[in-house]
Design an enzyme around this catalytic site. Structure first.
Site, PDB file in Angstrom:
ATOM      1  N   ARG A 134      -1.685   5.927   5.545  1.00  0.00           N
ATOM      2  CA  ARG A 134      -0.567   5.954   4.596  1.00  0.00           C
ATOM      3  C   ARG A 134      -1.023   6.247   3.168  1.00  0.00           C
ATOM      4  O   ARG A 134      -0.306   6.886   2.400  1.00  0.00           O
ATOM      5  CB  ARG A 134       0.245   4.666   4.657  1.00  0.00           C
ATOM      6  CG  ARG A 134      -0.538   3.382   4.503  1.00  0.00           C
ATOM      7  CD  ARG A 134       0.330   2.181   4.882  1.00  0.00           C
ATOM      8  NE  ARG A 134      -0.344   0.911   4.729  1.00  0.00           N
ATOM      9  CZ  ARG A 134      -1.108   0.346   5.662  1.00  0.00           C
ATOM     10  NH1 ARG A 134      -1.305   0.957   6.804  1.00  0.00           N
ATOM     11  NH2 ARG A 134      -1.671  -0.832   5.451  1.00  0.00           N
ATOM     12  N   HIS A 190      -0.056  -9.718  -0.765  1.00  0.00           N
ATOM     13  CA  HIS A 190       0.505  -9.191  -2.015  1.00  0.00           C
ATOM     14  C   HIS A 190       1.901  -8.694  -1.700  1.00  0.00           C
ATOM     15  O   HIS A 190       2.308  -8.700  -0.544  1.00  0.00           O
ATOM     16  CB  HIS A 190      -0.384  -8.068  -2.552  1.00  0.00           C
ATOM     17  CG  HIS A 190      -0.802  -7.097  -1.488  1.00  0.00           C
ATOM     18  ND1 HIS A 190      -0.040  -6.016  -1.108  1.00  0.00           N
ATOM     19  CD2 HIS A 190      -1.884  -7.086  -0.656  1.00  0.00           C
ATOM     20  CE1 HIS A 190      -0.651  -5.376  -0.130  1.00  0.00           C
ATOM     21  NE2 HIS A 190      -1.776  -5.992   0.179  1.00  0.00           N
ATOM     22  N   THR A 197       0.803  -1.228   0.000  1.00  0.00           N
ATOM     23  CA  THR A 197       0.000   0.000   0.000  1.00  0.00           C
ATOM     24  C   THR A 197       0.839   1.284   0.000  1.00  0.00           C
ATOM     25  O   THR A 197       0.614   2.171  -0.823  1.00  0.00           O
ATOM     26  CB  THR A 197      -0.931   0.020   1.220  1.00  0.00           C
ATOM     27  OG1 THR A 197      -1.847  -1.054   1.071  1.00  0.00           O
ATOM     28  CG2 THR A 197      -1.707   1.321   1.324  1.00  0.00           C
ATOM     29  N   HIS A 224      -1.976  -2.011  -5.900  1.00  0.00           N
ATOM     30  CA  HIS A 224      -1.409  -3.357  -6.075  1.00  0.00           C
ATOM     31  C   HIS A 224      -2.543  -4.340  -6.263  1.00  0.00           C
ATOM     32  O   HIS A 224      -3.706  -4.006  -6.042  1.00  0.00           O
ATOM     33  CB  HIS A 224      -0.558  -3.769  -4.860  1.00  0.00           C
ATOM     34  CG  HIS A 224      -1.304  -3.676  -3.557  1.00  0.00           C
ATOM     35  ND1 HIS A 224      -2.278  -4.561  -3.208  1.00  0.00           N
ATOM     36  CD2 HIS A 224      -1.240  -2.779  -2.539  1.00  0.00           C
ATOM     37  CE1 HIS A 224      -2.772  -4.232  -2.021  1.00  0.00           C
ATOM     38  NE2 HIS A 224      -2.173  -3.135  -1.600  1.00  0.00           N
ATOM     39  N   ASN A 258       5.681  -0.719   3.896  1.00  0.00           N
ATOM     40  CA  ASN A 258       4.817  -0.032   4.861  1.00  0.00           C
ATOM     41  C   ASN A 258       5.623   0.267   6.120  1.00  0.00           C
ATOM     42  O   ASN A 258       5.404   1.276   6.795  1.00  0.00           O
ATOM     43  CB  ASN A 258       3.609  -0.899   5.215  1.00  0.00           C
ATOM     44  CG  ASN A 258       2.651  -1.050   4.038  1.00  0.00           C
ATOM     45  OD1 ASN A 258       2.601  -0.197   3.155  1.00  0.00           O
ATOM     46  ND2 ASN A 258       1.907  -2.141   4.021  1.00  0.00           N
TER      47      ASN A 258
HETATM   48 ZN   LIG Z   1      -3.011  -5.127   1.579  1.00  0.00          ZN
END
Ligand SMILES: [Zn+2]
Length: 515
Positions: free
Chosen positions: A145, A456, A62, A323, A83
């Site tokens: 974020r 992911h 993300t 993503h 992240n």
């Molecule tokens: Zn995710």
């Protein structure tokens, strides 16, 4: 010259960037027959869409994804390498948007946050500079974020959801006082509206026949007596989280008067519920099918609202995702997807380095795809480059591991253009923030601590391939199937706004204008 002058007087009043978090490209093609006329179909059949657009970095997470969308560059240059990463100097974990000098505004939120970790600027920042701060930039999401990294350093406001009290909050980085529209919105406790609500399928039966698994209906907050943190976290993983954000978007467009004058504004919206639900249920579930069909309705509702508030032909909408996602390991028999824990990898490294250098705490931190070795301790015993080589040799033998890259290999670069895995890892490598080793699993294998559901992060197409479409003022209908990178989104928006490209842009400007 004349062309540029004419174009400058004819800019859209508002550009809206809509991100559905964790939205694979094939969600569009799989569910296309079940979409209404006003959502994805309206954008794709009326605008310019790119059917082969990929994130070109690892990890496909993300924070890196949203930073790439707004900056036009890869983690190597925007610096958001995950992240969460590890700082070898302070021996502490760093969250992508953490900022101890900032405080939350508008509700309870225990962390101070801002875009200070971004190493470059965004297309929004360029719009602010171009217009001497008259063009507004507002960024909204359930996720901190996503909102913060898209907005950029000069944004007027980034707003996100707090599961501590169910409010939408911002940061002292932007303002000391929540705007009135945000206060009024929070005062109505809009997140509590979905308490004990049932999530049921909304689409035609046929659409769900594309799913392998399903467990409808789901009752929201059934273990809570009243709306609490647990309920707010559950809310995020249902379509009602997206509905809640859409309500905020409408109030924000009105409250900030976006698109109301000839100085262009920029609005970023990231719908996060697709990601929270996607992790739990996976891409071949009825739940994700339903999220996709409801995303179509969200988009349709948003477009109708923009038609009314800003006016058809006065805005441009950009549609994409940060993503994709892998199938849930084991759920699809023939794919042989499995899970490899980071503890297994750590154990293998500890064993190999203990064998060479004696006992020691050799691994400091591991979070897919980066492994941080204890460089200080290694330097006392030998050569860190040798230690990384030894660790790599041990890691490549682990079942489920495809490739391992050492810091030395990533500093050297020079990977051939056909080797996308290597290039994406290279693009994701920032020497100050990334680890000593990058580990890439075999396709359909998950590396990390997710023991249920899916994840992911890899360079495989199920994680990189995302929708990209431009729709609205001056954009013709066209479908482009040649390869493009999500690093092209920001410079293309800059082109539409006739603004400078963000400083570290590596993407190409895509052809989306009629002229
Ligand atoms: Zn995710």
């Amino acid at each position: 010259m004349l062309g540029i002058l004419v174009a400058t007087s004819n800019l859209p009043r508002l550009v809206v960037v809509v991100v559905f978090d964790q939205f694979r490209y094939d969600y569009i093609t799989r569910f296309y027959p079940y979409f209404g006329k006003g959502g994805f179909r309206r954008v794709i059949e009326g605008g310019t869409s790119f059917t082969n657009c990929h994130h070109t970095h690892v990890p496909t997470f993300t924070a890196p994804g949203h930073a790439t969308i707004s900056t036009g560059t890869v983690p190597k240059y925007h610096g958001i390498v995950a992240n969460l990463w590890y700082d070898q100097a302070t021996l502490k974990k760093v969250y992508a948007v953490s900022d101890p000098s900032a405080k939350a505004v508008g509700g309870k939120y225990r962390y101070g946050e801002s875009p200070r970790n971004l190493l470059t600027n965004t297309v929004g920042d360029e719009l602010r500079l171009k217009t001497n701060f008259r063009g507004k930039v507002v960024s909204l999401s359930l996720k901190d974020r996503a909102a913060i990294l898209m907005g950029g350093k000069l944004a007027n406001l980034a707003v996100w959801f707090s599961t501590e009290d169910g409010h939408f909050v911002t940061s002292t980085y932007y303002t000391d006082k929540a705007p009135k529209w945000l206060k009024d919105f929070n005062a109505k406790k809009p997140a509590n509206r979905y308490f004990h609500k049932e999530w049921r399928k909304v689409g035609p039966k046929d659409a769900y026949s594309l799913a392998i698994t399903g467990g409808f209906p789901h009752i929201l907050g059934k273990d809570s007596k009243e709306p609490d943190s647990k309920y707010y976290r559950e809310l995020k993983a249902t379509p009602f989280g997206n509905e809640l954000l859409l309500d905020l978007v409408k109030v924000a467009v009105k409250g900030e008067k976006l698109g109301k004058d000839t100085v262009p504004d920029l609005l970023f919206v990231s719908f996060s519920s697709n990601d929270y639900a996607g992790h739990i249920y996976g891409p071949y579930s009825e739940e994700v099918a339903d999220m996709v069909l409801r995303s179509d309705r969200i988009l349709s509702d948003l477009l109708n609202y923009l038609d009314k508030e800003v006016g058809k032909g006065n805005y441009v909408l950009v549609l994409t995702s940060d993503h994709g996602v892998a199938p849930v390991p084991g759920r699809v028999e023939g794919l042989k997807g499995k899970r490899v824990s980071l503890d297994t990898l750590k154990g293998v490294i500890e064993e190999a380095l203990t064998h060479r250098y004696g006992k020691g705490n050799w691994v400091l931190y591991a979070s897919f795809p980066w492994i941080y070795l204890n460089d200080t301790l290694i330097a006392k015993k030998g050569d860190p480059a040798e230690a990384r080589r030894i660790a790599k040799e041990a890691l490549v033998k682990v079942d489920g591991v495809m490739r391992v890259f050492t810091r030395e290999e990533l500093l050297r670069g020079g990977f051939p253009a056909w080797d996308r895995t290597a290039l994406y890892v290279y693009n994701g490598f920032n020497p100050e923030r990334s680890g000593d080793l990058a580990v890439i699993p075999k396709a359909f294998t998950l590396l990390g601590s997710h023991y249920t559901g899916t994840n992911h992060g890899t360079p495989y197409t199920y994680d990189t391939h995302v929708p990209l479409a431009f729709y609205g003022a001056g954009i013709p209908h066209r479908e482009v199937s040649s390869f493009c990178s999500t690093t092209s989104i920001a410079p293309t928006i800059a082109h539409i706004l006739r603004a400078e490209q963000p400083a570290s842009t590596v993407g190409e400007v895509l052809e989306v204008k009629g002229q």
